[in-house]
Design a protein around this motif. Structure first.
Motif, PDB file in Angstrom:
ATOM      1  N   PHE B 103       0.830  -1.196   0.000  1.00 39.68           N
ATOM      2  CA  PHE B 103       0.000   0.000   0.000  1.00 39.68           C
ATOM      3  C   PHE B 103       0.870   1.254   0.000  1.00 39.68           C
ATOM      4  O   PHE B 103       0.692   2.160  -0.821  1.00 39.68           O
ATOM      5  CB  PHE B 103      -0.890  -0.072   1.243  1.00 39.68           C
ATOM      6  N   ALA B 104       1.861   1.266   0.903  1.00 40.61           N
ATOM      7  CA  ALA B 104       2.757   2.422   0.967  1.00 40.61           C
ATOM      8  C   ALA B 104       3.542   2.561  -0.327  1.00 40.61           C
ATOM      9  O   ALA B 104       3.696   3.662  -0.863  1.00 40.61           O
ATOM     10  CB  ALA B 104       3.709   2.281   2.161  1.00 40.61           C
ATOM     11  N   GLY B 105       3.998   1.419  -0.869  1.00 39.83           N
ATOM     12  CA  GLY B 105       4.750   1.438  -2.124  1.00 39.83           C
ATOM     13  C   GLY B 105       3.913   1.989  -3.265  1.00 39.83           C
ATOM     14  O   GLY B 105       4.363   2.856  -4.027  1.00 39.83           O
ATOM     15  N   GLY B 106       2.678   1.521  -3.372  1.00 40.17           N
ATOM     16  CA  GLY B 106       1.792   1.969  -4.453  1.00 40.17           C
ATOM     17  C   GLY B 106       1.503   3.449  -4.342  1.00 40.17           C
ATOM     18  O   GLY B 106       1.502   4.186  -5.330  1.00 40.17           O
ATOM     19  N   MET B 107       1.291   3.879  -3.105  1.00 44.73           N
ATOM     20  CA  MET B 107       0.979   5.275  -2.850  1.00 44.73           C
ATOM     21  C   MET B 107       2.166   6.170  -3.230  1.00 44.73           C
ATOM     22  O   MET B 107       2.020   7.173  -3.914  1.00 44.73           O
ATOM     23  CB  MET B 107       0.717   5.396  -1.348  1.00 44.73           C
ATOM     24  N   PHE B 108       3.359   5.740  -2.770  1.00 49.61           N
ATOM     25  CA  PHE B 108       4.565   6.526  -2.987  1.00 49.61           C
ATOM     26  C   PHE B 108       4.884   6.632  -4.483  1.00 49.61           C
ATOM     27  O   PHE B 108       5.100   7.710  -5.017  1.00 49.61           O
ATOM     28  CB  PHE B 108       5.726   5.874  -2.227  1.00 49.61           C
ATOM     29  N   LEU B 109       4.860   5.475  -5.137  1.00 48.18           N
ATOM     30  CA  LEU B 109       5.148   5.431  -6.569  1.00 48.18           C
ATOM     31  C   LEU B 109       4.121   6.247  -7.344  1.00 48.18           C
ATOM     32  O   LEU B 109       4.458   7.011  -8.261  1.00 48.18           O
ATOM     33  CB  LEU B 109       5.102   3.971  -7.026  1.00 48.18           C
ATOM     34  N   GLY B 110       2.861   6.102  -6.946  1.00 43.95           N
ATOM     35  CA  GLY B 110       1.783   6.833  -7.622  1.00 43.95           C
ATOM     36  C   GLY B 110       1.955   8.334  -7.470  1.00 43.95           C
ATOM     37  O   GLY B 110       1.768   9.098  -8.419  1.00 43.95           O
ATOM     38  N   LEU B 111       2.361   8.739  -6.263  1.00 47.51           N
ATOM     39  CA  LEU B 111       2.558  10.166  -5.993  1.00 47.51           C
ATOM     40  C   LEU B 111       3.703  10.716  -6.856  1.00 47.51           C
ATOM     41  O   LEU B 111       3.571  11.773  -7.473  1.00 47.51           O
ATOM     42  CB  LEU B 111       2.852  10.368  -4.496  1.00 47.51           C
ATOM     43  N   LEU B 112       4.802   9.947  -6.912  1.00 49.59           N
ATOM     44  CA  LEU B 112       5.936  10.396  -7.722  1.00 49.59           C
ATOM     45  C   LEU B 112       5.541  10.546  -9.193  1.00 49.59           C
ATOM     46  O   LEU B 112       5.841  11.559  -9.832  1.00 49.59           O
ATOM     47  CB  LEU B 112       7.100   9.391  -7.616  1.00 49.59           C
ATOM     48  N   CYS B 113       4.831   9.534  -9.717  1.00 53.65           N
ATOM     49  CA  CYS B 113       4.430   9.598 -11.127  1.00 53.65           C
ATOM     50  C   CYS B 113       3.488  10.771 -11.358  1.00 53.65           C
ATOM     51  O   CYS B 113       3.623  11.497 -12.356  1.00 53.65           O
ATOM     52  CB  CYS B 113       3.732   8.311 -11.552  1.00 53.65           C
ATOM     53  N   ALA B 114       2.541  10.978 -10.447  1.00 52.12           N
ATOM     54  CA  ALA B 114       1.584  12.073 -10.623  1.00 52.12           C
ATOM     55  C   ALA B 114       2.307  13.417 -10.616  1.00 52.12           C
ATOM     56  O   ALA B 114       1.982  14.308 -11.403  1.00 52.12           O
ATOM     57  CB  ALA B 114       0.521  12.021  -9.530  1.00 52.12           C
ATOM     58  N   ILE B 115       3.313  13.555  -9.741  1.00 52.07           N
ATOM     59  CA  ILE B 115       4.080  14.808  -9.692  1.00 52.07           C
ATOM     60  C   ILE B 115       4.817  15.011 -11.013  1.00 52.07           C
ATOM     61  O   ILE B 115       4.813  16.099 -11.591  1.00 52.07           O
ATOM     62  CB  ILE B 115       5.075  14.808  -8.511  1.00 52.07           C
ATOM     63  N   ALA B 116       5.421  13.923 -11.532  1.00 52.69           N
ATOM     64  CA  ALA B 116       6.152  14.028 -12.806  1.00 52.69           C
ATOM     65  C   ALA B 116       5.209  14.465 -13.926  1.00 52.69           C
ATOM     66  O   ALA B 116       5.551  15.329 -14.739  1.00 52.69           O
ATOM     67  CB  ALA B 116       6.806  12.700 -13.139  1.00 52.69           C
ATOM     68  N   LEU B 117       4.019  13.893 -13.954  1.00 53.11           N
ATOM     69  CA  LEU B 117       3.065  14.237 -15.020  1.00 53.11           C
ATOM     70  C   LEU B 117       2.579  15.678 -14.881  1.00 53.11           C
ATOM     71  O   LEU B 117       2.349  16.367 -15.861  1.00 53.11           O
ATOM     72  CB  LEU B 117       1.860  13.296 -14.991  1.00 53.11           C
ATOM     73  N   TRP B 118       2.408  16.117 -13.604  1.00 52.98           N
ATOM     74  CA  TRP B 118       1.995  17.505 -13.377  1.00 52.98           C
ATOM     75  C   TRP B 118       3.099  18.457 -13.807  1.00 52.98           C
ATOM     76  O   TRP B 118       2.868  19.502 -14.394  1.00 52.98           O
ATOM     77  CB  TRP B 118       1.660  17.712 -11.887  1.00 52.98           C
ATOM     78  N   TRP B 119       4.342  18.029 -13.533  1.00 55.36           N
ATOM     79  CA  TRP B 119       5.489  18.889 -13.814  1.00 55.36           C
ATOM     80  C   TRP B 119       5.617  19.153 -15.309  1.00 55.36           C
ATOM     81  O   TRP B 119       5.857  20.269 -15.735  1.00 55.36           O
ATOM     82  CB  TRP B 119       6.769  18.225 -13.285  1.00 55.36           C
ATOM     83  N   SER B 120       5.454  18.099 -16.097  1.00 55.33           N
ATOM     84  CA  SER B 120       5.629  18.260 -17.534  1.00 55.33           C
ATOM     85  C   SER B 120       4.363  17.834 -18.267  1.00 55.33           C
ATOM     86  O   SER B 120       4.045  16.651 -18.330  1.00 55.33           O
ATOM     87  CB  SER B 120       6.817  17.419 -18.003  1.00 55.33           C
ATOM     88  N   ASP B 121       3.668  18.814 -18.811  1.00 58.18           N
ATOM     89  CA  ASP B 121       2.449  18.510 -19.546  1.00 58.18           C
ATOM     90  C   ASP B 121       2.776  17.673 -20.782  1.00 58.18           C
ATOM     91  O   ASP B 121       1.999  16.812 -21.186  1.00 58.18           O
ATOM     92  CB  ASP B 121       1.755  19.815 -19.954  1.00 58.18           C
TER      93      ASP B 121
END
Lengths: 265, 286
Positions: B103-121
């Motif tokens: 759960f923590a792994g999925g959350m952490f990885l998901g957060l990182l990916c979401a930040i990357a996608l937000w960072w670069s449209d």
């Protein structure tokens, strides 16, 4: 009077803005030239979509014009500057920060001295009657109080020029009248230069020294009106008092006719 | 006028009334409210009781085959026996720790990916169709592949992460994009860098979204772990369920399911407690 000061607070020269979307190219502003003297309060009025908010965004430095130049205090605008304050239609307070922390946001982002900023924030909030709400969260305040907190946030970084983008239009009518009185008094006392964008003609006439009427897209300056209330005497009336002067109705009629609001496509 | 009047109406609006002057009608209203809450609890307890009694009686009366369903009393005996010799606790712990880590792994990885996608449209435009497709694939189909690639231990975590990560990315990214653009503009007017906009505006503004993602993920991670254990494990509740069904020990299967229900209730309650405190401190008015 003030307009003879050597360097105007804002100098807008031949500003044109095109913007591109996949569908079309839009000429939003066309050849705008405008000076604002130090300490002057001007209002830009125009029908929606005439580019008046866009002009404000250009002055703020968030976006460059396609052609022309904009100077604030004699310096070319290239990026947002702490000496320019901006107020939105919505208060845009951050829900998760206490009121005082919201007011200090600018200082925090600019990396200014926190202790000094906090002192100034507390002084401003106390002055605007929000002293006991300093540690409240925004949702605990009414709309008028929130907008006053937003004003404190804008003034906390001590800007010389204030850009107000319809800051009262989200409020109910009574709060709007009361708050525009308060804010006019505050800005007058602090000697700020102000550009107010509004679609409310009455608000523009009652608050500003000069009202600039803009045409429909592409936005051009259609006319200017120097506002004065001789019937009130030498002192400047508050916005509320101004609304009761006979000149108010005359200005209103003139500007209303110029705006062609009824001529909707 | 404004300030005092506004203050008063706001405080009055928060409903602090003097308790001394309650009318009879108001008392009756409060009584009705209390009775309603009670009766709802009563119904809930009643439904569980009816279910347990039916489950006990139906096999004993010969209406259904006890080999297939077992009885509550037999499940309780198995539960007590395996609880006292420590095996149940061991299996529960294995599943619980795998779930929390996944759960923590999925959350952490998901957060990182979401930040990357937000960072670069641009990155978002490039990756968008793949994320949508990956989210749509039934991740359970990947269990054998994960087992072959990663072995028995790692494949369980991989499963838990795979089940939860894509939903997390989509939920968080949508939340990031829904932040009021004027708030971002405000930060830019104060000269904020992209990093500052992320730290001061986007992440704190997305706390309610992050909590919704936590709620969804805790259930999904548990699904991933159990499915992973079906294939790969030598311990854990998923293992207990497959093992019990292979030797036709329905008592064991049912016991494992009861414990699973207990785990998911506890995890969900924990997230809800976190939600309540965080959102209150976060200034979300309810």
């Amino acid at each position: 009077m003030l307009r003879n000061t050597p360097i105007p607070a804002v100098e807008i020269r031949d500003v044109t803005l095109n913007y591109f979307t996949p569908e079309r190219e839009t000429l939003a502003l066309s050849n705008i030239t405008l000076d604002v003297a130090k300490g002057e309060f001007i209002a830009l009025v125009g029908s929606s979509g005439c580019g008046k908010s866009t002009l404000l965004t250009l002055v703020s430095g968030l976006m460059p014009p396609s052609r022309g130049s904009i100077k604030v205090d004699g310096l070319d605008v290239t990026a947002p500057s702490p000496s320019v304050g901006f107020m939105f239609q919505k208060d845009t307070l951050l829900d998760w920060r206490s009121i005082v922390d919201n007011v200090m946001l600018g200082a925090e982002l600019l990396g200014l001295d926190r202790r000094r900023a906090r002192l100034r924030a507390e002084t401003l909030l106390t002055r605007y009657g929000l002293g006991e709400f300093m540690h409240s969260l925004p949702h605990q305040l009414s709309g008028g109080m929130r907008q006053r907190a937003a004003l404190a946030r804008t003034l906390c970084c001590e800007p010389d020029l204030l850009l107000l983008d319809e800051p009262f239009s989200a409020l109910d009518y009574q709060t709007r009248l009361a708050l525009s009185d308060e804010i006019a008094a505050i800005l007058q006392a602090e000697g700020k230069t102000v550009i107010l964008v509004t679609h409310d003609i009455g608000e523009a006439i009652s608050m500003a020294d000069r009202v600039i009427v803009m045409s429909r897209r592409p936005g051009r300056i259609k006319s200017e009106h120097q506002i004065s209330f001789p019937s009130f005497g030498d002192k400047r009336p508050t916005p509320f008092e101004a609304r009761k002067c006979p000149e108010f109705a005359q200005y209103f009629q003139t500007i209303w006719d110029e705006l062609d609001l009824h001529e909707v496509h | 006028m404004s300030s005092e009047a506004l203050v008063d109406s706001k405080i009055a609006g928060q409903g602090q009334t003097a308790p001394s002057s309650r009318s009879a009608a108001y008392e009756a209203y409060l009584r009705a409210l209390r009775w309603r809450a009670w009766s709802i609890n009563l119904w809930q307890i009643g439904l569980v009781a009816v279910f347990l009694v039916a489950w006990e009686v139906a096999p004993r009366a010969g209406w259904i085959n006890p080999m297939l369903t077992s009885y509550p009393s037999a499940v309780a005996r198995t539960f007590m026996a395996s609880a006292s010799d420590g095996t149940l606790l061991m299996h529960t712990w294995v599943t619980l720790s795998e779930t929390i880590i996944g759960f923590a792994g999925g959350m952490f990885l998901g957060l990182l990916c979401a930040i990357a996608l937000w960072w670069s449209d641009y990155l978002y435009r490039v990756l968008d169709p793949f994320i949508v497709v990956l989210n749509a694939i039934p991740k359970i189909a990947l269990v054998p592949i994960f087992y072959i690639w990663l072995g028995d231990a790692a494949s369980i975590y991989a499963m838990a992460i795979a089940v939860s990560v894509f939903v997390t990315v989509l939920m968080l990214f949508t939340g990031f994009k829904a932040i009021d653009p004027d708030k971002v503009k405000l930060a830019r007017l104060f000269g904020a860098s992209k990093r500052q906009i992320l730290d001061k505006i986007v992440l704190p503004g997305s706390v309610p979204t992050i909590i919704s993602a936590l709620k969804v993920n805790v259930g999904l991670a548990l699904v991933g772990v159990i499915v992973g254990e079906f294939q790969a494990a030598k311990a854990g509740l998923g293992y207990l369920i497959t093992y019990g069904s292979q030797i036709f020990q329905m008592n064991l299967v049912m016991t494992a399911i009861v414990v699973l229900a207990m785990i998911s209730t506890v995890l969900f309650a924990a997230i809800q407690a976190i939600e309540a405190t965080v959102l209150r401190r976060h200034g979300v008015s309810r």
